[in-house]
Design a protein around this motif. Sequence first.
Motif, PDB file in Angstrom:
ATOM      1  N   ILE A 225       0.869  -1.228   0.178  1.00 23.26           N
ATOM      2  CA  ILE A 225       0.134  -0.086  -0.169  1.00 23.26           C
ATOM      3  C   ILE A 225       0.871   1.089  -0.131  1.00 23.26           C
ATOM      4  CG2 ILE A 225      -1.626   1.280   1.157  1.00 23.26           C
ATOM      5  CD1 ILE A 225      -2.582  -1.451   2.611  1.00 23.26           C
TER       6      ILE A 225
ATOM      7  N   GLY B 176       0.053   4.655   0.363  1.00 23.85           N
ATOM      8  CA  GLY B 176      -1.059   5.528   0.635  1.00 23.85           C
ATOM      9  C   GLY B 176      -0.548   6.987   0.876  1.00 23.85           C
TER      10      GLY B 176
ATOM     11  N   HIS C 153      -9.190  -4.333  10.374  1.00 18.94           N
ATOM     12  CA  HIS C 153      -8.600  -3.015  10.036  1.00 18.94           C
ATOM     13  C   HIS C 153      -7.257  -2.735  10.460  1.00 18.94           C
ATOM     14  CE1 HIS C 153     -13.184  -2.427  10.317  1.00 18.94           C
ATOM     15  NE2 HIS C 153     -13.037  -2.520   8.938  1.00 18.94           N
TER      16      HIS C 153
ATOM     17  N   MET D 152      -3.979   7.163   8.646  1.00 26.45           N
ATOM     18  CA  MET D 152      -4.848   6.432   7.899  1.00 26.45           C
ATOM     19  C   MET D 152      -5.474   5.269   8.217  1.00 26.45           C
ATOM     20  SD  MET D 152      -3.140   7.298   3.949  1.00 26.45           S
ATOM     21  CE  MET D 152      -3.112   9.006   3.423  1.00 26.45           C
TER      22      MET D 152
ATOM     23  N   TRP E 262      -7.492   1.457   7.445  1.00 23.12           N
ATOM     24  CA  TRP E 262      -7.367   0.853   6.161  1.00 23.12           C
ATOM     25  C   TRP E 262      -8.208  -0.577   6.199  1.00 23.12           C
ATOM     26  CZ3 TRP E 262      -4.373   2.851   2.254  1.00 23.12           C
ATOM     27  CH2 TRP E 262      -3.185   3.890   2.776  1.00 23.12           C
ATOM     28  N   ASN E 263      -8.327  -0.972   5.119  1.00 18.53           N
ATOM     29  CA  ASN E 263      -9.430  -2.082   5.222  1.00 18.53           C
ATOM     30  C   ASN E 263      -8.345  -3.315   5.090  1.00 18.53           C
ATOM     31  OD1 ASN E 263     -10.479  -4.741   3.986  1.00 18.53           O
ATOM     32  ND2 ASN E 263     -12.221  -3.691   3.739  1.00 18.53           N
TER      33      ASN E 263
ATOM     34  N   GLY F  86      -7.043  -3.482   1.326  1.00 21.17           N
ATOM     35  CA  GLY F  86      -6.208  -2.331   1.224  1.00 21.17           C
ATOM     36  C   GLY F  86      -6.792  -0.928   1.019  1.00 21.17           C
ATOM     37  N   GLU F  87      -8.040  -0.798   0.847  1.00 18.16           N
ATOM     38  CA  GLU F  87      -8.604   0.184   0.833  1.00 18.16           C
ATOM     39  C   GLU F  87      -8.532   1.287   1.921  1.00 18.16           C
ATOM     40  OE1 GLU F  87     -13.400   2.156   0.173  1.00 18.16           O
ATOM     41  OE2 GLU F  87     -13.040  -0.101   0.377  1.00 18.16           O
ATOM     42  N   CYS F  88      -8.206   2.531   1.641  1.00 18.65           N
ATOM     43  CA  CYS F  88      -8.197   3.609   2.606  1.00 18.65           C
ATOM     44  C   CYS F  88      -9.676   3.778   3.011  1.00 18.65           C
ATOM     45  CB  CYS F  88      -7.227   4.812   2.220  1.00 18.65           C
ATOM     46  SG  CYS F  88      -7.102   5.921   3.327  1.00 18.65           S
TER      47      CYS F  88
ATOM     48  N   THR G  13      -8.814   9.313   6.180  1.00 24.32           N
ATOM     49  CA  THR G  13      -7.640   9.853   6.494  1.00 24.32           C
ATOM     50  C   THR G  13      -7.772  10.785   7.392  1.00 24.32           C
ATOM     51  OG1 THR G  13      -6.891   9.768   4.179  1.00 24.32           O
ATOM     52  CG2 THR G  13      -5.968  11.431   5.264  1.00 24.32           C
TER      53      THR G  13
END
Length: 334
Positions: free
Chosen positions: A179, A181, A197, A208, A210-211, A215-217, A220
Amino acid sequence: AIHCTSHGTSPRASLGGAMATGAATAAGIGRTIELFACLAATGELLATARLPSTASVGELCRIVAAEAPSAKIGPCSYHAFVGGRFLDASVPLFAAGLRHQASVDFVRCRPSAVLTVSEDGTAKVFNTETGLCAATMFSRRTPHPGYFSPDGSRMISCSPPSSEVVLRKVAGSEALLQIPGHIDVVRAAVFSREGFHFATASSDRTAMVWNARTGECLRTLAGHTGEVCSVVFSPDGSQIATASADCTARVWSVATGVSVACFGHRWGVTSANFSPDGCWVVTTAEDRTVLIWDVATGECTHVLEGHDSPVVEASFGGFWIPPTISHRNDLVQP
């Protein structure tokens, strides 16, 4: 309006029909009720509270924590125990079946000690009631256990000066997610209690969420003006605490990403950790102090001093948690 008057000891009021078998009838909703808060272990009357029946159990608990005699001897939290069960803090009083002049038992939870680690090569144990150092040991700081998932099968790898986060299997070190991010060095990472998470802290002044599967943010957390060097979830997963070089620690709502509390030191804050019940935060800083904060009020209740160098980490100890209080998570589970 909420009014509360503390007392010493007094005969306990009888429940005598105060608990209903279901939700309260609409006729009693909204009126002001008087409740007698008693210590379950001894029957001591802690406080008499007058508040609307639509107020939450959590509001009643906070009143008791503020007004009970123990509030003057150290950080405590109280949990309502009625009918053989702990009441959910989010439930309105009328929905919990609490009627006018009911007696409500409370279990008191108190952190008896705080463990700190400093760059001076020592670890210290402080008594939270007296603020005095009870023991000094020589120690080295160890990696935060939050880098590993709760079941121990995964780990988060973030190695400065990289801004990339890698989620790996512990067995074989296979990379599950990579990731990119953050836009600057990742300083810390931690899994949520249930492992769905994880959160990261970065020199880019953000944290941040994350899932952990995709890997989804998801959030923030922006608001610090210096690098964020520490991040941790509250025990129920509903909040996150961060520590920053901007001399502050913040508590954030996971559901909204909004900062709900800000705590300050004289110099950069190196860590922030929740108590096991989530009611308190302990912060450490380069100013060599350790502070204990009430999350609900933002008030600093204790200043612990004694280290000769910056303090890098602290955690609560000696704390009992009601076993039936459920742990929530305000993010959608993967």
